[in-house]
Design an enzyme around this catalytic site. Structure first.
Site, mmCIF file in Angstrom:
data_model
loop_
_atom_site.group_PDB
_atom_site.id
_atom_site.type_symbol
_atom_site.label_atom_id
_atom_site.label_comp_id
_atom_site.label_asym_id
_atom_site.label_seq_id
_atom_site.Cartn_x
_atom_site.Cartn_y
_atom_site.Cartn_z
ATOM 1 N N GLU A 178 0.817 -1.226 0.000
ATOM 2 C CA GLU A 178 0.000 0.000 0.000
ATOM 3 C C GLU A 178 0.848 1.273 0.000
ATOM 4 O O GLU A 178 0.600 2.202 0.784
ATOM 5 C CB GLU A 178 -0.965 -0.008 1.190
ATOM 6 C CG GLU A 178 -2.014 -1.086 1.088
ATOM 7 C CD GLU A 178 -3.071 -1.026 2.191
ATOM 8 O OE1 GLU A 178 -2.952 -0.164 3.096
ATOM 9 O OE2 GLU A 178 -4.020 -1.830 2.148
ATOM 10 N N GLU A 297 -5.652 -8.348 -0.284
ATOM 11 C CA GLU A 297 -6.385 -7.985 0.936
ATOM 12 C C GLU A 297 -7.840 -7.761 0.548
ATOM 13 O O GLU A 297 -8.132 -6.906 -0.296
ATOM 14 C CB GLU A 297 -5.818 -6.718 1.594
ATOM 15 C CG GLU A 297 -4.470 -6.909 2.276
ATOM 16 C CD GLU A 297 -4.054 -5.699 3.105
ATOM 17 O OE1 GLU A 297 -4.954 -5.019 3.671
ATOM 18 O OE2 GLU A 297 -2.845 -5.422 3.179
#
Length: 509
Positions: A178, A297
């Site tokens: 991320e 995710e």
């Protein structure tokens, strides 16, 4: 008051309408050093059920039952400040560190080698993330050398000295986590990250050109840089990576249960947009290969709940109770619908990770010194992993729609099917998103020949907010669906409102 009459839906099952083979990596999960996922989750020395390595055997048994294929480790936000060397060697010599990501203290009593031992006992494939937040190329190459070289170098020999004579053999590697997120330690622009990811991938491939590498995509489709981030990163790294990642979490907001049940609409659009962006870069570069998606995710996560609040100030606890969402029936139906979406896109989504595995927004819960139990979301995942074999079939259901504030009119039926030519078994996975109306689903099976219903299950409840608990772990679990009927042309089944359904067909003898 009488129950509403069923609405009608239909679909056709034909093994000629093939999307792609089922990828076992679709049924991956995620273990991060966050809250109690590791400590008192998978690892609890002194627990009555722990083995000689301190690994909870009750959790290992549930992981096997869940059908997990891969496990991504050690993060997540945690990895962007992690020094992997802290978690190898004699435990007495390992340093205690502050974890800035979750404002916790990391004792490092569980590290890389313990994780690999756990994966082997649980029967799962390790998927390793490297720190590209506070670290870079050299540290990633060092980690690869430690993990995968048999011996003969300083770091591979160190692994042997630490008790792992055989290489860990990790094939799939995430290049950071991320990195578009301002919350991320070492947050970078797309240009900065794209170049670093490419440099890291190039160096890692100098050791092993057959590695499978994942570049960070946007941490969510709502990010202001979404789309442009993927395009820029892939301009740098397209030829050096195999996957771009997607992350998405969903929750019921402001009492909008109908909209929540339609969450998979967002995931479908997210996947389509990332595929379009990757293929645009491919066209510009006239590249031969296609970039696939690692949806590493995804889950239901109630981010606005008190359980999601991290410690603050001078409080740096070890393994605090963070993000311990307790899931209900509606959450399980949404998880089932998200699984259907991942399977429907198996031509491009070839890896995925349910986040996370134990205690932290997880299908498995534990108590320190106590038992382990299944949340409601455990069941659709376990059934999809067990029954989805062979090829994914393209089914185009016809069903009524219902209105939502966020997504407009949404089909009530969400479905996918798989067909295994070796066993001739076909399995339909179906969600009825309606709040109150059952669906009478008719399935045209003529292309399959003569079939019979081998098994049929439904996961549903009168109360959409009913939960499993440590004291009552089986309030919500799949039950047999006795409403199935069939003839030589098709099969019919009644799908209750707000339900996850599995219908398995076999050749009639």
């Amino acid at each position: 008051m009488t129950d509403p009459a069923p609405a009608s839906a239909r679909l056709t099952l034909d093994p000629a309408f093939r999307v792609a083979p089922v990828s076992r990596r679709t049924f991956g999960a995620f273990v991060e050093h966050l809250g109690r996922c590791v400590y008192t989750g998978i690892f609890e020395p002194g627990h009555r059920g722990a083995d000689a390595d301190g690994l909870r055997t009750d959790v290992i048994e549930l992981v096997r039952e869940l059908g997990v294929s891969t496990v991504r480790y050690p993060g997540g936000n945690f990895v962007s400040g992690y020094r992997w060397e802290d978690g190898v060697g004699p435990v007495r010599n390992r340093p205690t560190r502050l974890d800035l990501a979750w404002h916790s203290t990391e004792p490092n009593t569980f590290g890389l080698d313990e994780f690999i031992r756990w994966t082997r006992k649980a029967g799962v494939e390790p998927m390793m993330a490297v720190n590209l937040g506070t670290r870079g190329v050299q540290e990633a190459v060092d980690l690869l050398e430690y993990c995968n070289l048999p011996s003969g170098t300083r770091l591979s020999d160190l692994r042997v000295t630490n008790g792992a004579a055989q290489p860990h053999g990790i094939r799939m590697w995430c290049l950071g986590n991320e990195m578009d997120g301002p919350w991320q330690i070492g947050h970078k622009t797309a240009e900065e990250y794209g170049r670093l990811a490419a440099e890291t991938a190039r160096a890692m491939r100098m050791i092993d050109p057959e590695l499978e590498l994942v570049a960070c995509g946007s941490s969510g489709s709502g990010m202001p840089t979404f789309g442009q981030w993927e395009a820029t990163v892939l301009e740098h790294a397209y030829d050096l990576v195999d996957y771009v990642s997607c992350h998405a979490y969903y929750q019921e907001q402001n009492g909008d249960l109908a909209g929540f049940l339609a969450s998979a609409v967002n995931m479908e659009n997210f996947i389509d947009d990332v595929v379009a962006t990757a293929d645009h870069v491919r066209a510009k570069r006239r590249a031969g290969k296609r970039i696939n998606i690692s949806f590493d995710e995804w889950n239901v996560w109630y981010m606005n709940q008190p359980a999601s609040q991290t410690p603050r100030g001078g409080d740096w606890p070890v393994a605090p109770r963070l993000l311990e969402d307790h899931y209900n029936l509606a959450d399980a139906v949404v998880v089932g619908s998200l699984l259907i979406t991942l399977l429907r896109h198996s031509d491009r989504v070839t890896a995925a990770s349910l986040a996370q595995l134990v205690n932290v927004i997880a299908p498995i819960m534990t108590e320190p010194g106590g038992g382990a139990w299944r949340q409601t979301t455990f069941h659709p995942f376990a059934q999809a992993s067990r029954y989805a074999t062979g090829d994914v079939l393209r089914v185009e259901p016809t069903s009524p729609t219902y209105p939502t504030a966020e997504y407009g009119d949404v089909p009530t039926l969400h479905a996918v099917a798989t067909h295994d030519e070796h066993t001739a078994a076909t399995t339909v996975f179906a969600v009825n998103r309606s709040l109150d109306t059952p669906l009478s689903l008719s399935m045209d099976t003529r292309a399959l020949g003569s079939v019979r219903v081998a098994e049929a299950y439904q996961l549903t409840a009168q109360d959409p907010y009913v939960r499993n608990t440590a004291d009552e772990p089986d309030r919500v679990f799949p039950r047999a669906n006795s409403s199935v009927s069939g003839d030589r042309d098709g099969v019919a089944v009644l799908l209750p409102p707000m339900s996850w359904n599995v219908i398995r067909l076999e050749q009639a003898t």
